[in-house]
Design a protein around this motif. Structure first.
Motif, PDB file in Angstrom:
ATOM      1  N   ILE B 198       0.851  -1.341   0.058  1.00  0.00           N
ATOM      2  CA  ILE B 198       0.038   0.072   0.118  1.00  0.00           C
ATOM      3  C   ILE B 198       0.946   1.353   0.006  1.00  0.00           C
ATOM      4  CG2 ILE B 198      -1.765   1.186   1.230  1.00  0.00           C
ATOM      5  CD1 ILE B 198      -2.628  -1.451   2.624  1.00  0.00           C
ATOM      6  N   ARG B 199       1.881   1.092   0.847  1.00  0.00           N
ATOM      7  CA  ARG B 199       2.999   2.432   0.929  1.00  0.00           C
ATOM      8  C   ARG B 199       3.393   2.771  -0.267  1.00  0.00           C
ATOM      9  NH1 ARG B 199       4.658  -0.159   6.094  1.00  0.00           N
ATOM     10  NH2 ARG B 199       3.271   0.642   7.540  1.00  0.00           N
ATOM     11  N   SER B 200       3.773   1.412  -1.119  1.00  0.00           N
ATOM     12  CA  SER B 200       4.624   1.725  -2.121  1.00  0.00           C
ATOM     13  C   SER B 200       3.798   2.293  -3.345  1.00  0.00           C
ATOM     14  CB  SER B 200       4.982   0.175  -2.781  1.00  0.00           C
ATOM     15  OG  SER B 200       3.899  -0.365  -3.182  1.00  0.00           O
ATOM     16  N   LEU B 201       2.371   2.343  -3.344  1.00  0.00           N
ATOM     17  CA  LEU B 201       1.523   2.938  -4.294  1.00  0.00           C
ATOM     18  C   LEU B 201       0.894   4.244  -4.013  1.00  0.00           C
ATOM     19  CD1 LEU B 201      -0.739  -0.049  -5.522  1.00  0.00           C
ATOM     20  CD2 LEU B 201       1.099   1.232  -6.761  1.00  0.00           C
ATOM     21  N   LYS B 202       1.320   4.851  -2.840  1.00  0.00           N
ATOM     22  CA  LYS B 202       0.739   5.983  -2.196  1.00  0.00           C
ATOM     23  C   LYS B 202       0.937   7.071  -3.400  1.00  0.00           C
ATOM     24  CE  LYS B 202       0.297   7.191   2.095  1.00  0.00           C
ATOM     25  NZ  LYS B 202       0.764   7.510   3.375  1.00  0.00           N
ATOM     26  N   SER B 203       2.276   7.149  -3.881  1.00  0.00           N
ATOM     27  CA  SER B 203       2.467   8.179  -4.946  1.00  0.00           C
ATOM     28  C   SER B 203       1.740   8.009  -6.219  1.00  0.00           C
ATOM     29  CB  SER B 203       4.100   8.347  -4.868  1.00  0.00           C
ATOM     30  OG  SER B 203       4.483   7.196  -5.384  1.00  0.00           O
ATOM     31  N   ASP B 204       1.368   7.010  -6.478  1.00  0.00           N
ATOM     32  CA  ASP B 204       0.891   6.429  -7.799  1.00  0.00           C
ATOM     33  C   ASP B 204      -0.539   6.752  -7.840  1.00  0.00           C
ATOM     34  OD1 ASP B 204       3.480   5.966  -8.748  1.00  0.00           O
ATOM     35  OD2 ASP B 204       3.363   3.841  -8.092  1.00  0.00           O
ATOM     36  N   VAL B 205      -1.266   6.656  -6.823  1.00  0.00           N
ATOM     37  CA  VAL B 205      -2.894   6.512  -6.856  1.00  0.00           C
ATOM     38  C   VAL B 205      -3.600   6.971  -5.692  1.00  0.00           C
ATOM     39  CG1 VAL B 205      -3.002   4.047  -5.836  1.00  0.00           C
ATOM     40  CG2 VAL B 205      -4.836   4.946  -7.597  1.00  0.00           C
ATOM     41  N   ASP B 206      -4.493   7.788  -5.844  1.00  0.00           N
ATOM     42  CA  ASP B 206      -5.061   8.339  -4.770  1.00  0.00           C
ATOM     43  C   ASP B 206      -6.256   7.351  -4.142  1.00  0.00           C
ATOM     44  OD1 ASP B 206      -6.347  10.196  -3.080  1.00  0.00           O
ATOM     45  OD2 ASP B 206      -7.815  11.172  -4.578  1.00  0.00           O
ATOM     46  N   ALA B 207      -5.645   6.646  -3.308  1.00  0.00           N
ATOM     47  CA  ALA B 207      -6.321   5.377  -2.887  1.00  0.00           C
ATOM     48  C   ALA B 207      -6.913   5.502  -1.436  1.00  0.00           C
ATOM     49  CB  ALA B 207      -5.606   4.275  -2.710  1.00  0.00           C
ATOM     50  N   ARG B 208      -7.813   5.130  -1.074  1.00  0.00           N
ATOM     51  CA  ARG B 208      -8.560   5.234   0.316  1.00  0.00           C
ATOM     52  C   ARG B 208      -8.194   3.791   0.834  1.00  0.00           C
ATOM     53  NH1 ARG B 208     -14.411   5.480   2.939  1.00  0.00           N
ATOM     54  NH2 ARG B 208     -15.044   4.130   1.096  1.00  0.00           N
ATOM     55  N   VAL B 209      -7.744   3.844   2.253  1.00  0.00           N
ATOM     56  CA  VAL B 209      -7.352   2.453   2.702  1.00  0.00           C
ATOM     57  C   VAL B 209      -8.366   2.253   3.993  1.00  0.00           C
ATOM     58  CG1 VAL B 209      -5.525   1.164   3.980  1.00  0.00           C
ATOM     59  CG2 VAL B 209      -4.721   3.057   2.398  1.00  0.00           C
ATOM     60  N   LEU B 210      -9.099   1.102   4.040  1.00  0.00           N
ATOM     61  CA  LEU B 210      -9.806   0.763   5.014  1.00  0.00           C
ATOM     62  C   LEU B 210      -9.206  -0.284   5.860  1.00  0.00           C
ATOM     63  CD1 LEU B 210     -12.856   0.394   2.207  1.00  0.00           C
ATOM     64  CD2 LEU B 210     -12.584   2.493   3.921  1.00  0.00           C
ATOM     65  N   ARG B 211      -9.608  -0.338   6.850  1.00  0.00           N
ATOM     66  CA  ARG B 211      -9.084  -1.284   7.703  1.00  0.00           C
ATOM     67  C   ARG B 211     -10.072  -2.194   8.331  1.00  0.00           C
ATOM     68  NH1 ARG B 211      -4.479  -2.957  10.216  1.00  0.00           N
ATOM     69  NH2 ARG B 211      -4.377  -3.370  12.392  1.00  0.00           N
ATOM     70  N   LEU B 212     -10.209  -3.505   8.513  1.00  0.00           N
ATOM     71  CA  LEU B 212     -11.346  -4.234   9.088  1.00  0.00           C
ATOM     72  C   LEU B 212     -10.663  -5.113  10.111  1.00  0.00           C
ATOM     73  CD1 LEU B 212     -13.971  -5.503   8.938  1.00  0.00           C
ATOM     74  CD2 LEU B 212     -13.236  -7.312   7.442  1.00  0.00           C
ATOM     75  N   LYS B 213     -11.130  -4.743  11.344  1.00  0.00           N
ATOM     76  CA  LYS B 213     -10.457  -5.359  12.639  1.00  0.00           C
ATOM     77  C   LYS B 213     -11.693  -5.609  13.540  1.00  0.00           C
ATOM     78  CE  LYS B 213      -6.944  -5.435  15.899  1.00  0.00           C
ATOM     79  NZ  LYS B 213      -5.625  -4.536  16.356  1.00  0.00           N
ATOM     80  N   ASP B 214     -11.630  -6.523  14.226  1.00  0.00           N
ATOM     81  CA  ASP B 214     -12.809  -6.792  15.233  1.00  0.00           C
ATOM     82  C   ASP B 214     -14.137  -6.533  14.738  1.00  0.00           C
ATOM     83  OD1 ASP B 214     -10.687  -7.498  16.933  1.00  0.00           O
ATOM     84  OD2 ASP B 214     -10.421  -5.448  17.597  1.00  0.00           O
ATOM     85  N   GLY B 215     -14.447  -6.715  13.524  1.00  0.00           N
ATOM     86  CA  GLY B 215     -15.825  -6.523  13.113  1.00  0.00           C
ATOM     87  C   GLY B 215     -15.928  -5.185  12.723  1.00  0.00           C
ATOM     88  N   GLN B 216     -14.956  -4.059  12.968  1.00  0.00           N
ATOM     89  CA  GLN B 216     -15.234  -2.662  12.647  1.00  0.00           C
ATOM     90  C   GLN B 216     -14.449  -2.516  11.243  1.00  0.00           C
ATOM     91  OE1 GLN B 216     -17.444  -0.807  14.477  1.00  0.00           O
ATOM     92  NE2 GLN B 216     -18.078  -2.735  15.331  1.00  0.00           N
ATOM     93  N   LEU B 217     -15.241  -1.750  10.367  1.00  0.00           N
ATOM     94  CA  LEU B 217     -14.491  -0.916   9.104  1.00  0.00           C
ATOM     95  C   LEU B 217     -13.983   0.558   9.485  1.00  0.00           C
ATOM     96  CD1 LEU B 217     -13.572  -2.044   6.264  1.00  0.00           C
ATOM     97  CD2 LEU B 217     -15.510  -1.129   5.493  1.00  0.00           C
ATOM     98  N   THR B 218     -12.820   0.731   9.414  1.00  0.00           N
ATOM     99  CA  THR B 218     -12.403   2.025   9.705  1.00  0.00           C
ATOM    100  C   THR B 218     -11.550   2.783   8.688  1.00  0.00           C
ATOM    101  OG1 THR B 218     -10.369   1.112  11.016  1.00  0.00           O
ATOM    102  CG2 THR B 218     -12.363   2.009  12.245  1.00  0.00           C
ATOM    103  N   THR B 219     -11.268   4.005   8.319  1.00  0.00           N
ATOM    104  CA  THR B 219     -10.674   4.375   7.531  1.00  0.00           C
ATOM    105  C   THR B 219      -9.165   4.776   8.036  1.00  0.00           C
ATOM    106  OG1 THR B 219     -12.386   5.471   6.434  1.00  0.00           O
ATOM    107  CG2 THR B 219     -10.139   6.449   5.642  1.00  0.00           C
ATOM    108  N   ALA B 220      -8.342   3.899   7.490  1.00  0.00           N
ATOM    109  CA  ALA B 220      -6.746   4.061   7.947  1.00  0.00           C
ATOM    110  C   ALA B 220      -6.302   5.337   7.230  1.00  0.00           C
ATOM    111  CB  ALA B 220      -6.051   3.062   7.658  1.00  0.00           C
ATOM    112  N   GLY B 221      -5.029   5.997   7.883  1.00  0.00           N
ATOM    113  CA  GLY B 221      -4.376   7.044   7.167  1.00  0.00           C
ATOM    114  C   GLY B 221      -3.047   7.138   7.560  1.00  0.00           C
ATOM    115  N   SER B 222      -2.660   8.167   8.595  1.00  0.00           N
ATOM    116  CA  SER B 222      -1.345   8.277   8.950  1.00  0.00           C
ATOM    117  C   SER B 222      -0.686   7.268   9.420  1.00  0.00           C
ATOM    118  CB  SER B 222      -1.360   9.326  10.006  1.00  0.00           C
ATOM    119  OG  SER B 222      -2.106   9.057  11.260  1.00  0.00           O
ATOM    120  N   VAL B 223      -1.315   6.080  10.013  1.00  0.00           N
ATOM    121  CA  VAL B 223      -0.619   4.846  10.568  1.00  0.00           C
ATOM    122  C   VAL B 223       0.074   4.162   9.342  1.00  0.00           C
ATOM    123  CG1 VAL B 223      -2.020   4.604  12.484  1.00  0.00           C
ATOM    124  CG2 VAL B 223      -2.581   3.502  10.048  1.00  0.00           C
ATOM    125  N   LEU B 224      -0.168   4.516   8.118  1.00  0.00           N
ATOM    126  CA  LEU B 224       0.295   3.819   6.960  1.00  0.00           C
ATOM    127  C   LEU B 224       1.696   4.713   6.504  1.00  0.00           C
ATOM    128  CD1 LEU B 224      -2.835   3.304   4.963  1.00  0.00           C
ATOM    129  CD2 LEU B 224      -1.388   1.587   6.251  1.00  0.00           C
TER     130      LEU B 224
END
Lengths: 294, 224
Positions: B198-224
């Motif tokens: 995901i990190r390798s593609l950050k500069s190539d595409v405007d991607a949204r990163v979703l994180r699925l954990k413990d049954g919850q879907l959250t938008t990830a961002g700075s942690v990447l």
């Protein structure tokens, strides 16, 4: 018609998605051939029995036998009287008194060839052939009895009717056998189709994932089983016809076993019926299996 | 394109996730990440109607997925290209036939010849087109799966761990193909547990990163 043409010609691309070989393919052809063979033999026996029974019944329906009392002193007078009555009876086409030789031939199976017929009180028999419309047997019996006491008119009804009933039952059994064979083919094809679909679960899954409709997936299986059942049935029919040709006839019933006239439609129909049964059995099995599987 | 609205799903009475919502907007590029067993594959399967939500609504191209019959699901899948981690091919068909399979089942065989040659060249599988899938390497299989996923020019491409069985160089090549497709207007959703890709593609595409954990879907961002 287009659907049938599509089924026969097929779609080479669609056919290729199912692996071409497998034990179910060979089993389907084999069982279909065996079932068609049995169906033809059963049909030939059933139709032949019917034909023979019909012919016998027809002959018996036209002919009747008059038995005069065994009285040597009045035999000639009674015969002359009986023939006179018969000749004037409407519905009687012809009459003929059996000769001594003919009567002796009738008794031979029971008494042998050296029977001294002239020394025995044997009743004289008269063969009566009915006209169209036929005579009234009860009225004729009454007229004859009034002139010749003890005379018996046998119109063969007592054994024609059971013969017809027996022939009818044999025919019914024949058709029941055909139905059972058809049901067996359907059951066997259904099992084979289920086995084939289960063996090709991965193929089915991939097809569903790339957007194949059930009818597309089913068609590949249906076409194969329909053609296999049809081809197997053709082989079975050909084999059965060869067997019927080489049956020892000996002049008896076996000489009659086979197809005649319109009956020849059946050897042509059996492969078609097998294919139709296979088509519907595979289609139902495939659709049901696909719903379970994906 | 695809919308999950307060969707719940579980196995044997245990909820994998509940009241989860996700929207795949046209032309968007989204990563779905999360630990193994979080339900990423299940979520993807809900997106292409391979599973039905136990609660909530799934809409595929504006249609309620629960009202679609089996033919309806099949027709929707023609608009969704799916790349599985294990690829899933028909092993007795050649690579070319496998890639052309979506066109074949859609009755568009005549389109296959032209598209196929171009596509095989695009994924670099021209020389392997006549081989059988079991004869291909992991990377070749992934590229073949990608080619099959896009041959119908679908609106949405869903990839489940598409780089799971390939080396870094090959994973970058596969991802660049997906980015290229996104630039052509395709909606892309990729499930992966590997944050490096995901990190390798950050500069190539405007991607949204979703994180699925413990049954919850959250938008990830700075942690990447």
């Amino acid at each position: 018609m287009k659907g049938l043409l599509d089924l026969i010609v097929g779609d080479p691309q669609a056919d290729r998605v199912v692996p071409p070989t497998g034990v179910t393919a060979r089993l389907t052809i084999f069982v279909s051939a065996v079932m068609a063979f049995l169906a033809i033999i059963a049909l030939a026996l059933s139709l032949s029995t019917g034909r023979v029974a019909d012919r016998w019944a027809e002959e018996l329906a036209q002919a009747a036998t008059l038995r005069l009392p065994a009285d040597p002193e009045q035999a000639d007078a009674q015969l002359a009287k009986a023939l006179e009555i018969l000749e004037t009876t409407p519905g009687v086409a012809s009459t003929r008194a059996l000769t001594n030789e003919e009567q002796q031939a009738l008794l031979e199976p029971w008494f042998g060839t050296d029977l001294p017929l002239d020394t025995l009180p044997i009743p004289q028999l008269v063969e009566i052939i009915a006209d169209e419309p036929a005579y009234d047997p009860e009225g004729l019996q009454a007229r004859l009895t009034a002139e010749i006491p003890g005379v018996v008119l046998d119109d063969h009804a007592t054994w024609r009717d059971p013969l017809l009933a027996a022939a009818g039952r044999v025919r019914l059994i024949g058709w029941a056998v055909i139905l059972l064979i058809g049901a067996s083919v359907a059951a066997m094809i259904t099992l084979a189709a289920h086995a084939s679909l289960a063996a090709n679960a991965q193929v089915v899954r991939v097809l569903r994932l790339v957007g194949a409709r059930d009818v597309y997936i089913a068609r590949a299986f249906v076409r194969r089983y329909t053609l296999r059942a049809g081809l197997g049935a053709i082989a079975g029919v050909v084999l059965a016809l060869i067997v019927l040709q080489i049956l020892p006839d000996g002049g008896g019933f076996f000489a009659e076993v086979g197809f005649d006239g319109a009956g020849w439609i059946w050897p042509l129909m059996i492969p078609l019926l097998a294919a139709i049964v296979a088509f519907f059995a595979t289609r139902a099995a495939a659709i049901a299996r696909l719903r379970e599987q994906t | 394109m695809i919308e999950l609205d307060n969707v719940s799903y579980g196995h044997n009475g245990t909820a994998l996730f509940s009241q989860l919502s996700l929207t795949l907007a046209p032309g968007s590029f989204q990563f779905l990440t999360g630990p193994s067993g979080a339900g990423k594959t299940t979520l993807l399967r809900l997106c292409y109607a391979d599973l039905r939500a136990q609660k909530g609504k799934t809409r595929l191209f504006g249609q309620d997925a629960s009202t679609l019959d089996r033919d309806g699901v099949a027709m929707s899948r023609r608009r969704i290209g799916v790349v599985h981690q294990d690829c899933q091919f028909i092993d007795h068909l050649s690579v070319a036939e496998n890639i052309a399979l979506p066109l074949t089942v859609a009755g568009r065989v005549s389109e296959a010849a032209g598209n196929l040659k171009e596509l095989l060249s695009w994924v670099g599988l021209g020389p392997q087109s006549g081989r059988l899938p079991p004869e291909l390497s992991g990377g070749e299989r992934q590229r073949a799966a990608l080619a099959r996923a896009v041959i119908m020019s679908p609106d949405v491409i869903i990839a489940d761990e598409p780089t799971g069985n390939v080396d870094w160089e090959m994973s970058q090549r596969l991802l660049s193909l997906l980015v290229e497709l996104n630039r052509m207007g395709k909606t892309v959703l990729i499930a992966t547990h590997d944050l490096n890709i995901i990190r390798s593609l950050k500069s190539d595409v405007d991607a949204r990163v979703l994180r699925l954990k413990d049954g919850q879907l959250t938008t990830a961002g700075s942690v990447l």
